[in-house]
Design a protein around this motif. Structure first.
Motif, PDB file in Angstrom:
ATOM      1  N   TRP A   1       0.842  -1.208   0.000  1.00 26.63           N
ATOM      2  CA  TRP A   1       0.000   0.000   0.000  1.00 26.63           C
ATOM      3  C   TRP A   1       0.871   1.251   0.000  1.00 26.63           C
ATOM      4  CZ3 TRP A   1      -3.360  -1.963   4.577  1.00 26.63           C
ATOM      5  CH2 TRP A   1      -4.235  -2.959   4.117  1.00 26.63           C
ATOM      6  N   LEU A   2       1.967   1.217   0.810  1.00 22.35           N
ATOM      7  CA  LEU A   2       2.858   2.381   0.877  1.00 22.35           C
ATOM      8  C   LEU A   2       3.489   2.693  -0.473  1.00 22.35           C
ATOM      9  CD1 LEU A   2       4.637   1.862   4.309  1.00 22.35           C
ATOM     10  CD2 LEU A   2       2.978   3.618   3.718  1.00 22.35           C
ATOM     11  N   TYR A   3       3.883   1.654  -1.198  1.00 19.22           N
ATOM     12  CA  TYR A   3       4.488   1.855  -2.505  1.00 19.22           C
ATOM     13  C   TYR A   3       3.453   1.924  -3.620  1.00 19.22           C
ATOM     14  CZ  TYR A   3       9.141   1.342  -0.581  1.00 19.22           C
ATOM     15  OH  TYR A   3      10.289   1.537   0.119  1.00 19.22           O
ATOM     16  N   GLU A   4       2.187   1.941  -3.224  1.00 23.22           N
ATOM     17  CA  GLU A   4       1.060   2.073  -4.130  1.00 23.22           C
ATOM     18  C   GLU A   4       1.056   1.011  -5.224  1.00 23.22           C
ATOM     19  OE1 GLU A   4       1.158   6.159  -5.418  1.00 23.22           O
ATOM     20  OE2 GLU A   4       0.438   6.848  -3.466  1.00 23.22           O
ATOM     21  N   VAL A   5       1.504  -0.192  -4.886  1.00 19.73           N
ATOM     22  CA  VAL A   5       1.430  -1.309  -5.818  1.00 19.73           C
ATOM     23  C   VAL A   5      -0.013  -1.759  -5.932  1.00 19.73           C
ATOM     24  CG1 VAL A   5       2.163  -3.710  -6.213  1.00 19.73           C
ATOM     25  CG2 VAL A   5       3.790  -2.012  -5.354  1.00 19.73           C
ATOM     26  N   GLU A   6      -0.716  -1.712  -4.797  1.00 19.67           N
ATOM     27  CA  GLU A   6      -2.150  -2.008  -4.802  1.00 19.67           C
ATOM     28  C   GLU A   6      -2.836  -0.997  -3.888  1.00 19.67           C
ATOM     29  OE1 GLU A   6      -2.896  -5.507  -1.676  1.00 19.67           O
ATOM     30  OE2 GLU A   6      -1.620  -6.102  -3.350  1.00 19.67           O
ATOM     31  N   SER A   7      -4.096  -0.763  -4.147  1.00 21.19           N
ATOM     32  CA  SER A   7      -4.834   0.223  -3.348  1.00 21.19           C
ATOM     33  C   SER A   7      -5.338  -0.426  -2.064  1.00 21.19           C
ATOM     34  CB  SER A   7      -5.988   0.808  -4.142  1.00 21.19           C
ATOM     35  OG  SER A   7      -6.871  -0.212  -4.513  1.00 21.19           O
ATOM     36  N   PRO A   8      -5.453   0.356  -0.993  1.00 18.55           N
ATOM     37  CA  PRO A   8      -5.923  -0.186   0.275  1.00 18.55           C
ATOM     38  C   PRO A   8      -7.394  -0.553   0.189  1.00 18.55           C
ATOM     39  CG  PRO A   8      -5.588   2.169   0.449  1.00 18.55           C
ATOM     40  CD  PRO A   8      -5.107   1.758  -0.901  1.00 18.55           C
ATOM     41  N   PRO A   9      -7.835  -1.483   1.055  1.00 21.39           N
ATOM     42  CA  PRO A   9      -9.265  -1.813   1.076  1.00 21.39           C
ATOM     43  C   PRO A   9     -10.092  -0.582   1.443  1.00 21.39           C
ATOM     44  CG  PRO A   9      -7.996  -3.292   2.506  1.00 21.39           C
ATOM     45  CD  PRO A   9      -7.070  -2.256   1.998  1.00 21.39           C
ATOM     46  N   GLU A  10     -11.361  -0.615   1.120  1.00 22.36           N
ATOM     47  CA  GLU A  10     -12.241   0.531   1.355  1.00 22.36           C
ATOM     48  C   GLU A  10     -12.295   0.954   2.817  1.00 22.36           C
ATOM     49  OE1 GLU A  10     -13.772   2.603  -0.773  1.00 22.36           O
ATOM     50  OE2 GLU A  10     -12.558   1.536  -2.218  1.00 22.36           O
ATOM     51  N   ALA A  11     -12.244   0.013   3.730  1.00 25.50           N
ATOM     52  CA  ALA A  11     -12.313   0.366   5.152  1.00 25.50           C
ATOM     53  C   ALA A  11     -11.128   1.245   5.550  1.00 25.50           C
ATOM     54  CB  ALA A  11     -12.343  -0.898   6.009  1.00 25.50           C
ATOM     55  N   GLN A  12      -9.975   1.003   4.944  1.00 25.12           N
ATOM     56  CA  GLN A  12      -8.788   1.770   5.289  1.00 25.12           C
ATOM     57  C   GLN A  12      -8.834   3.190   4.723  1.00 25.12           C
ATOM     58  OE1 GLN A  12      -6.518   0.788   7.373  1.00 25.12           O
ATOM     59  NE2 GLN A  12      -7.407  -1.238   7.621  1.00 25.12           N
ATOM     60  N   SER A  13      -9.532   3.377   3.637  1.00 22.18           N
ATOM     61  CA  SER A  13      -9.574   4.704   3.035  1.00 22.18           C
ATOM     62  C   SER A  13     -10.813   5.486   3.452  1.00 22.18           C
ATOM     63  CB  SER A  13      -9.500   4.584   1.512  1.00 22.18           C
ATOM     64  OG  SER A  13     -10.619   3.870   1.042  1.00 22.18           O
ATOM     65  N   SER A  14     -11.543   4.986   4.413  1.00 23.85           N
ATOM     66  CA  SER A  14     -12.743   5.666   4.888  1.00 23.85           C
ATOM     67  C   SER A  14     -12.358   6.978   5.600  1.00 23.85           C
ATOM     68  CB  SER A  14     -13.497   4.746   5.860  1.00 23.85           C
ATOM     69  OG  SER A  14     -14.534   5.448   6.478  1.00 23.85           O
ATOM     70  N   PRO A  15     -13.010   8.098   5.269  1.00 23.85           N
ATOM     71  CA  PRO A  15     -12.676   9.374   5.902  1.00 23.85           C
ATOM     72  C   PRO A  15     -12.914   9.377   7.416  1.00 23.85           C
ATOM     73  CG  PRO A  15     -14.136   9.709   4.029  1.00 23.85           C
ATOM     74  CD  PRO A  15     -14.014   8.243   4.231  1.00 23.85           C
ATOM     75  N   SER A  16     -13.891   8.605   7.890  1.00 21.12           N
ATOM     76  CA  SER A  16     -14.160   8.599   9.324  1.00 21.12           C
ATOM     77  C   SER A  16     -13.017   7.970  10.115  1.00 21.12           C
ATOM     78  CB  SER A  16     -15.473   7.874   9.629  1.00 21.12           C
ATOM     79  OG  SER A  16     -15.375   6.522   9.221  1.00 21.12           O
ATOM     80  N   LEU A  17     -12.236   7.129   9.455  1.00 19.84           N
ATOM     81  CA  LEU A  17     -11.095   6.510  10.117  1.00 19.84           C
ATOM     82  C   LEU A  17     -10.014   7.533  10.441  1.00 19.84           C
ATOM     83  CD1 LEU A  17      -9.725   3.854  11.007  1.00 19.84           C
ATOM     84  CD2 LEU A  17      -8.754   3.736   8.717  1.00 19.84           C
ATOM     85  N   TRP A  18      -9.871   8.544   9.617  1.00 21.99           N
ATOM     86  CA  TRP A  18      -8.797   9.514   9.757  1.00 21.99           C
ATOM     87  C   TRP A  18      -9.223  10.821  10.408  1.00 21.99           C
ATOM     88  CZ3 TRP A  18      -4.510   7.072   9.238  1.00 21.99           C
ATOM     89  CH2 TRP A  18      -4.445   5.983   8.400  1.00 21.99           C
ATOM     90  N   ARG A  19     -10.442  10.919  10.912  1.00 19.68           N
ATOM     91  CA  ARG A  19     -10.879  12.172  11.518  1.00 19.68           C
ATOM     92  C   ARG A  19     -10.173  12.401  12.863  1.00 19.68           C
ATOM     93  NH1 ARG A  19     -16.388   9.646  13.180  1.00 19.68           N
ATOM     94  NH2 ARG A  19     -15.929   9.284  15.358  1.00 19.68           N
ATOM     95  N   TYR A  20     -10.079  13.659  13.218  1.00 21.65           N
ATOM     96  CA  TYR A  20      -9.411  14.039  14.464  1.00 21.65           C
ATOM     97  C   TYR A  20     -10.296  13.706  15.657  1.00 21.65           C
ATOM     98  CZ  TYR A  20      -7.660  16.906  18.240  1.00 21.65           C
ATOM     99  OH  TYR A  20      -7.200  17.334  19.455  1.00 21.65           O
ATOM    100  N   ARG A  21      -9.701  13.115  16.666  1.00 21.50           N
ATOM    101  CA  ARG A  21     -10.418  12.832  17.904  1.00 21.50           C
ATOM    102  C   ARG A  21      -9.680  13.512  19.036  1.00 21.50           C
ATOM    103  NH1 ARG A  21     -10.636   7.129  15.783  1.00 21.50           N
ATOM    104  NH2 ARG A  21     -12.682   6.992  14.837  1.00 21.50           N
ATOM    105  N   ALA A  22     -10.434  14.236  19.842  1.00 21.63           N
ATOM    106  CA  ALA A  22      -9.820  14.949  20.967  1.00 21.63           C
ATOM    107  C   ALA A  22      -9.303  13.945  21.982  1.00 21.63           C
ATOM    108  CB  ALA A  22     -10.837  15.877  21.611  1.00 21.63           C
ATOM    109  N   ARG A  23      -8.221  14.309  22.627  1.00 17.43           N
ATOM    110  CA  ARG A  23      -7.643  13.463  23.654  1.00 17.43           C
ATOM    111  C   ARG A  23      -8.578  13.441  24.861  1.00 17.43           C
ATOM    112  NH1 ARG A  23      -1.707  14.203  26.339  1.00 17.43           N
ATOM    113  NH2 ARG A  23      -1.760  12.252  27.492  1.00 17.43           N
ATOM    114  N   ILE A  24      -8.755  12.278  25.437  1.00 11.96           N
ATOM    115  CA  ILE A  24      -9.643  12.159  26.589  1.00 11.96           C
ATOM    116  C   ILE A  24      -8.869  12.571  27.840  1.00 11.96           C
ATOM    117  CG2 ILE A  24     -10.983  10.564  28.000  1.00 11.96           C
ATOM    118  CD1 ILE A  24     -11.477   8.933  25.479  1.00 11.96           C
TER     119      ILE A  24
END
Length: 147
Positions: A10-33
């Motif tokens: 995935w890092l070398y972009e030989v193949e694209s990541p699965p859809e779950a990995q590219s989901s925008p909600s996965l990368w959203r900012y979460r405040a520290r508890i």
């Protein structure tokens, strides 16, 4: 050759990541508890609800968080007490206790190792006292002297 490791591929972009990995909600900012964040969230969620539906025990813990956090240092403060009792052979005249300064006590210690240990323990004691001293005096067995 990239190999069979999916992360490297995935890092070398030989193949694209699965859809779950590219989901925008996965990368959203979460405040520290934090304690403050937890208290604010609780207040927000339980505002206007009856007392019997509110987490009373958790609220009490949050009110006493400072005191409970200081318990972390209790073993070190007890070690300081034990070392002082050993150093003064369980005897210290009231006059000597009133005139002995911490700086002088540390200077009179024969070993650098002992001096460093006492300095560290005294710093912890002072930090805890500055945080909880007024509560200890108000609710504990210690009573302030008139001096």
């Amino acid at each position: 050759r990239v190999g069979n490791n999916p992360l490297i591929r995935w890092l070398y972009e030989v193949e694209s990541p699965p859809e779950a990995q590219s989901s925008p909600s996965l990368w959203r900012y979460r405040a520290r508890i934090t304690i403050e964040h937890l208290a604010a969230t609780l207040d927000q969620q339980f505002t206007g609800k009856p007392e019997n539906q509110q987490p009373q025990i958790l609220k009490e813990f949050l009110k006493e968080e400072r005191s409970l956090g200081a318990l972390l240092y209790l073993p070190l403060i007890l070690r300081l007490q034990r070392l002082l009792l050993e150093k003064f052979h369980r005897r210290l005249a009231v006059h000597e206790a009133k005139t002995l300064a911490i700086r002088q006590f540390l200077r009179d210690l024969p070993s650098d190792r002992d001096r460093k240990e006492f300095e560290g323990l005294i710093q912890i004691f002072v930090r805890v006292w500055n945080c909880l001293g007024s509560e200890i005096l108000a609710h504990g067995r210690l009573k302030p002297t008139k001096e």
